[in-house]
Scaffold this active site. Structure first.
Site, PDB file in Angstrom:
ATOM      1  CE1 TYR A 142      -0.924  -4.239   2.594  1.00 19.06           C
ATOM      2  CE2 TYR A 142      -2.849  -5.289   0.951  1.00 19.06           C
ATOM      3  CZ  TYR A 142      -1.998  -4.521   1.521  1.00 19.06           C
ATOM      4  OH  TYR A 142      -1.043  -3.355   0.363  1.00 19.06           O
ATOM      5  CG  ASP A 237      -9.953  -6.278   4.570  1.00 16.95           C
ATOM      6  OD1 ASP A 237     -10.293  -6.163   3.992  1.00 16.95           O
ATOM      7  OD2 ASP A 237      -8.938  -5.296   4.915  1.00 16.95           O
ATOM      8  CE  LYS A 265      -6.471  -9.740  -2.364  1.00 16.59           C
ATOM      9  NZ  LYS A 265      -6.275  -8.917  -1.415  1.00 16.59           N
TER      10      LYS A 265
END
Ligand SMILES: *Cc1c(COP(=O)(O)O)cnc(C)c1O
Length: 430
Positions: A142, A237, A265
């Site tokens: 994702y 990523d 994050k």
């Protein structure tokens, strides 16, 4: 009706599904999502004053645990000076330098407000820099919800990608090839046929959005090789894995240098932050230096930068990642032995402070189709039995779990006691 139920009923009147991000709605596990009002260390407290050991950690950022005193006091002090100026600040450069020093593949960086923004921008740069349109990504990874990345595989590896959401134009999806994770042969095959049209590969170097799937030996190496051979950019990523699987992210753990890295994050310490960065020559293509446009009213927000910088300073402490990694590993070992004793088919993965567990008799989970074939019914029972006992896991079998530095023996013992009865419930077919 408890407080969470009452609040959820109200929320559903004014927000789609009552939430601001779909997984929070508990659709995969049934029941009512819990409304939290406070977090402290390894614990969350709900609106009914129940206490939970938290393994979601706001989906990764809270590696220091909730409301770490140093992070909170630093952002309070920053807030006293104003919330946003829309102009350069010293703290942005300080955080940028810190990240560049921790991740040497990042020579220049730009701050954004979310992981989605970071990956969307990295894709644009890869296209702008190479003058090519196609992107390779992997099934089960994702990368946020931008159009080019909400794409699933067509019927075969070489067929055109298909939109994975209504509203994504098929003309966009066609530019994205979705391949099997941990399958280097497929990557080589696709590049041998279309390598000169591919702008870049974007990959989660440890997949964290199909539960937790580490890269098999040779997979990331293959990605680096084909990108070099065909002049495509390798984008790691690391929104989830950066400052989570190791201080320097998955790239330091596996010794592979990507051309671009996306972050989010942990780097925001719980504030809405993302970033992308990488090779200096590539980053020179970003506006105002270059012709790849990217901007943000609140990008580099001083409060967010402060939370991020303070977090990174704390996790740089010697031994931080050794401890969190050992703790996570031993938690997984305990769950495995409890499952084995109860005769439940079960397997786990762990990298640094990130974990995944699967109700499956496959020994080693390496790709999305294996994850999809695990027993999600067993997951639902396990999840709900744990939650009733005050253990908060991600409400989906396709998400990673996170251990923070605030989790210690007390919390692990509570978790193990709860897991013992959850596995027993499964054994009895409850
Ligand atoms: C969470 C995540 C994103 C998206 O970040 P948001 O801040 O939710 O937009 C992108 N990539 C990966 C690997 C993620 O885990």
């Amino acid at each position: 009706m408890n407080q969470s139920e009452a609040l959820f009923a109200e929320a559903q009147k004014v927000m789609p599904g009552g939430v601001n991000s779909p997984v929070r709605a508990f659709q995969r596990v049934g029941g009512n999502p819990i409304f939290f009002k406070k977090g402290k260390g390894a614990y969350l407290y709900d609106e009914d004053d129940r206490e939970f050991v938290d393994y979601v950690g706001s989906w990764g950022p809270m590696i220091l645990g909730h409301a770490h005193p140093q992070v909170i006091s630093s952002i309070k002090a920053a807030a006293d000076n104003g919330l946003s100026f829309g102009a350069p600040t010293a703290i942005e450069t300080e955080l940028a330098k810190k990240i560049c020093s921790i991740m040497p593949s990042i020579e220049m960086i730009r701050m954004v407000n979310s992981g989605t923004e970071a990956t969307m921008s990295a894709i644009r740069i890869a296209r702008g820099f190479t003058g090519r349109d196609k992107i390779v990504k992997f099934e089960g990874c994702y990368h946020g919800h931008s159009d080019s990345l909400l794409v699933k595989a067509g019927s075969g590896a070489l067929t055109l990608g298909e939109p994975d959401s209504l509203g994504v134009p098929s003309s966009f999806a066609e530019k994205t090839l979705t391949l099997e994770y941990n399958n280097p042969d497929q990557v080589r095959e696709v590049f041998s046929q279309a390598g000169d049209e591919i702008a870049g590969i974007i990959v989660e170097p440890v997949a964290g959005n199909m539960s937790c799937i580490p890269p098999e030996k040779g997979f990331l190496e293959c990605l680096r090789e084909v990108c070099d051979e065909y002049g495509a950019l390798l984008i790691f990523d690391e929104v989830m894995t950066g400052f989570r699987v190791a201080l320097g992210g998955a790239q330091s753990l596996y010794g592979i240098q990507p051309d671009l890295t996306t972050l989010g994050k942990v780097m925001g310490g719980g504030m809405p932050v993302g970033a992308f960065g990488g090779r200096r020559d590539i980053m020179h293509s970003v506006a105002p230096l270059g012709a790849v446009y990217q901007a943000g009213t609140l990008s580099g927000n001083p409060i967010a930068m402060t939370a991020g910088l303070e977090t990174l300073k704390l996790i740089e402490a010697p031994g931080f990642f050794e401890t969190i990694s050992e703790n996570t590993q031993s938690l997984m070992a305990s769950l495995q032995s409890l499952a084995d004793s109860a005769g439940i088919p079960f397997t786990t993965n762990q990298v640094g402070g990130m974990f995944g567990f699967f109700f499956s008799d496959t020994d080693r989970m390496t790709n999305f189709s294996q994850v999809m074939s695990s027993d999600t019914g067993a997951f639902v029972t396990f999840f709900n039995t744990m939650l009733e006992q005050g253990i908060s896991l991600a409400p989906s079998p396709f998400e990673s779990g996170f251990v923070s530095a605030a989790h210690g023996q007390t919390e692990f013992s509570k978790t193990e006691a709860a897991a013992k009865s959850a596995f027993e419930a499964l054994q009895q077919g409850v």
